[in-house]
Design a protein around this motif. Structure first.
Motif, PDB file in Angstrom:
ATOM      1  N   LEU A  88      63.384  92.020 106.722  1.00 30.98           N
ATOM      2  CA  LEU A  88      63.726  93.424 106.864  1.00 30.98           C
ATOM      3  C   LEU A  88      64.287  94.028 105.584  1.00 30.98           C
ATOM      4  CD1 LEU A  88      65.426  93.527 110.387  1.00 30.98           C
ATOM      5  CD2 LEU A  88      63.176  94.353 109.745  1.00 30.98           C
ATOM      6  N   GLN A  89      65.017  93.227 104.840  1.00 30.07           N
ATOM      7  CA  GLN A  89      65.653  93.760 103.631  1.00 30.07           C
ATOM      8  C   GLN A  89      64.637  94.181 102.572  1.00 30.07           C
ATOM      9  OE1 GLN A  89      68.630  94.759 103.594  1.00 30.07           O
ATOM     10  NE2 GLN A  89      69.315  93.708 105.423  1.00 30.07           N
ATOM     11  N   ARG A  90      63.460  93.610 102.589  1.00 36.07           N
ATOM     12  CA  ARG A  90      62.448  93.951 101.586  1.00 36.07           C
ATOM     13  C   ARG A  90      61.652  95.199 101.925  1.00 36.07           C
ATOM     14  NH1 ARG A  90      59.893  88.288  99.481  1.00 36.07           N
ATOM     15  NH2 ARG A  90      61.846  87.449  98.699  1.00 36.07           N
ATOM     16  N   LEU A  91      61.766  95.674 103.136  1.00 33.55           N
ATOM     17  CA  LEU A  91      61.026  96.868 103.548  1.00 33.55           C
ATOM     18  C   LEU A  91      61.613  98.110 102.882  1.00 33.55           C
ATOM     19  CD1 LEU A  91      60.620  96.224 107.366  1.00 33.55           C
ATOM     20  CD2 LEU A  91      58.880  95.994 105.600  1.00 33.55           C
ATOM     21  N   ALA A  92      60.747  98.982 102.422  1.00 34.78           N
ATOM     22  CA  ALA A  92      61.195 100.226 101.800  1.00 34.78           C
ATOM     23  C   ALA A  92      61.683 101.231 102.848  1.00 34.78           C
ATOM     24  CB  ALA A  92      60.067 100.834 100.979  1.00 34.78           C
ATOM     25  N   SER A  93      61.196 101.089 104.067  1.00 36.16           N
ATOM     26  CA  SER A  93      61.592 101.995 105.153  1.00 36.16           C
ATOM     27  C   SER A  93      62.893 101.529 105.781  1.00 36.16           C
ATOM     28  CB  SER A  93      60.522 102.024 106.237  1.00 36.16           C
ATOM     29  OG  SER A  93      59.312 102.505 105.719  1.00 36.16           O
ATOM     30  N   GLY A  94      63.715 102.494 106.172  1.00 35.78           N
ATOM     31  CA  GLY A  94      64.964 102.160 106.847  1.00 35.78           C
ATOM     32  C   GLY A  94      64.711 101.755 108.283  1.00 35.78           C
ATOM     33  N   ILE A  95      65.339 100.669 108.678  1.00 31.68           N
ATOM     34  CA  ILE A  95      65.180 100.150 110.040  1.00 31.68           C
ATOM     35  C   ILE A  95      66.548  99.755 110.576  1.00 31.68           C
ATOM     36  CG2 ILE A  95      64.245  98.273 111.440  1.00 31.68           C
ATOM     37  CD1 ILE A  95      61.878  98.193 109.572  1.00 31.68           C
ATOM     38  N   ALA A  96      66.783 100.107 111.831  1.00 24.74           N
ATOM     39  CA  ALA A  96      68.002  99.689 112.506  1.00 24.74           C
ATOM     40  C   ALA A  96      67.645  99.266 113.927  1.00 24.74           C
ATOM     41  CB  ALA A  96      69.020 100.815 112.541  1.00 24.74           C
ATOM     42  N   VAL A  97      68.388  98.309 114.446  1.00 26.90           N
ATOM     43  CA  VAL A  97      68.184  97.832 115.810  1.00 26.90           C
ATOM     44  C   VAL A  97      69.490  98.010 116.560  1.00 26.90           C
ATOM     45  CG1 VAL A  97      67.642  95.837 117.246  1.00 26.90           C
ATOM     46  CG2 VAL A  97      66.458  96.156 115.061  1.00 26.90           C
ATOM     47  N   TYR A  98      69.411  98.745 117.656  1.00 23.33           N
ATOM     48  CA  TYR A  98      70.565  98.965 118.522  1.00 23.33           C
ATOM     49  C   TYR A  98      70.341  98.230 119.831  1.00 23.33           C
ATOM     50  CZ  TYR A  98      72.285 102.580 115.393  1.00 23.33           C
ATOM     51  OH  TYR A  98      72.779 103.248 114.304  1.00 23.33           O
ATOM     52  N   ASP A  99      71.423  97.756 120.442  1.00 23.56           N
ATOM     53  CA  ASP A  99      71.296  97.058 121.722  1.00 23.56           C
ATOM     54  C   ASP A  99      71.277  98.065 122.869  1.00 23.56           C
ATOM     55  OD1 ASP A  99      73.958  97.809 122.235  1.00 23.56           O
ATOM     56  OD2 ASP A  99      74.762  95.825 121.796  1.00 23.56           O
ATOM     57  N   GLY A 100      71.224  97.574 124.081  1.00 24.28           N
ATOM     58  CA  GLY A 100      71.153  98.422 125.260  1.00 24.28           C
ATOM     59  C   GLY A 100      72.380  99.277 125.482  1.00 24.28           C
ATOM     60  N   GLU A 101      73.480  98.924 124.846  1.00 23.19           N
ATOM     61  CA  GLU A 101      74.710  99.713 124.964  1.00 23.19           C
ATOM     62  C   GLU A 101      74.860 100.699 123.808  1.00 23.19           C
ATOM     63  OE1 GLU A 101      77.926  96.972 125.410  1.00 23.19           O
ATOM     64  OE2 GLU A 101      77.114  96.163 127.270  1.00 23.19           O
ATOM     65  N   GLY A 102      73.837 100.790 122.951  1.00 20.51           N
ATOM     66  CA  GLY A 102      73.868 101.733 121.853  1.00 20.51           C
ATOM     67  C   GLY A 102      74.688 101.289 120.657  1.00 20.51           C
ATOM     68  N   ARG A 103      74.872  99.981 120.508  1.00 18.58           N
ATOM     69  CA  ARG A 103      75.627  99.454 119.374  1.00 18.58           C
ATOM     70  C   ARG A 103      74.667  98.844 118.354  1.00 18.58           C
ATOM     71  NH1 ARG A 103      80.898  99.728 120.148  1.00 18.58           N
ATOM     72  NH2 ARG A 103      81.671  99.855 122.272  1.00 18.58           N
ATOM     73  N   LEU A 104      74.950  99.115 117.088  1.00 20.10           N
ATOM     74  CA  LEU A 104      74.115  98.607 116.008  1.00 20.10           C
ATOM     75  C   LEU A 104      74.195  97.087 115.933  1.00 20.10           C
ATOM     76  CD1 LEU A 104      72.321  99.345 113.553  1.00 20.10           C
ATOM     77  CD2 LEU A 104      74.413  99.308 112.183  1.00 20.10           C
ATOM     78  N   ARG A 105      73.046  96.447 115.928  1.00 20.82           N
ATOM     79  CA  ARG A 105      72.994  94.990 115.798  1.00 20.82           C
ATOM     80  C   ARG A 105      72.589  94.595 114.385  1.00 20.82           C
ATOM     81  NH1 ARG A 105      76.586  93.872 118.503  1.00 20.82           N
ATOM     82  NH2 ARG A 105      76.486  94.493 120.642  1.00 20.82           N
TER      83      ARG A 105
END
Length: 70
Positions: A1-18
């Protein structure tokens, strides 16, 4: 993921950043210090509202509208 030029985020079912890659803060226009594991998605949206990203309307009205869609 760190090499991707696009920003990516993953949030859990409770809306917290993982996890988020290094490009994610640039995508949302916030400093990396505001993006951290466990952060609620709502906190990110609130920072953007306070900055005026959602327009010049009353922040409380915008917040209510955004929260209703989350």
């Amino acid at each position: 993921l760190q090499r991707l030029a696009s920003g990516i985020a993953v949030y859990d079912g409770e809306g917290r950043l993982r996890l988020a890659n290094a490009a994610f803060p640039g995508l949302v226009g916030l400093p990396p210090s505001l993006i951290h594991p466990g952060q609620e998605f709502r906190e990110l949206v609130r920072a953007q509202i306070e900055r005026g990203d959602y327009g010049p309307e009353d922040a409380a009205r915008i917040w209510a509208s955004v929260v209703d869609t989350i």
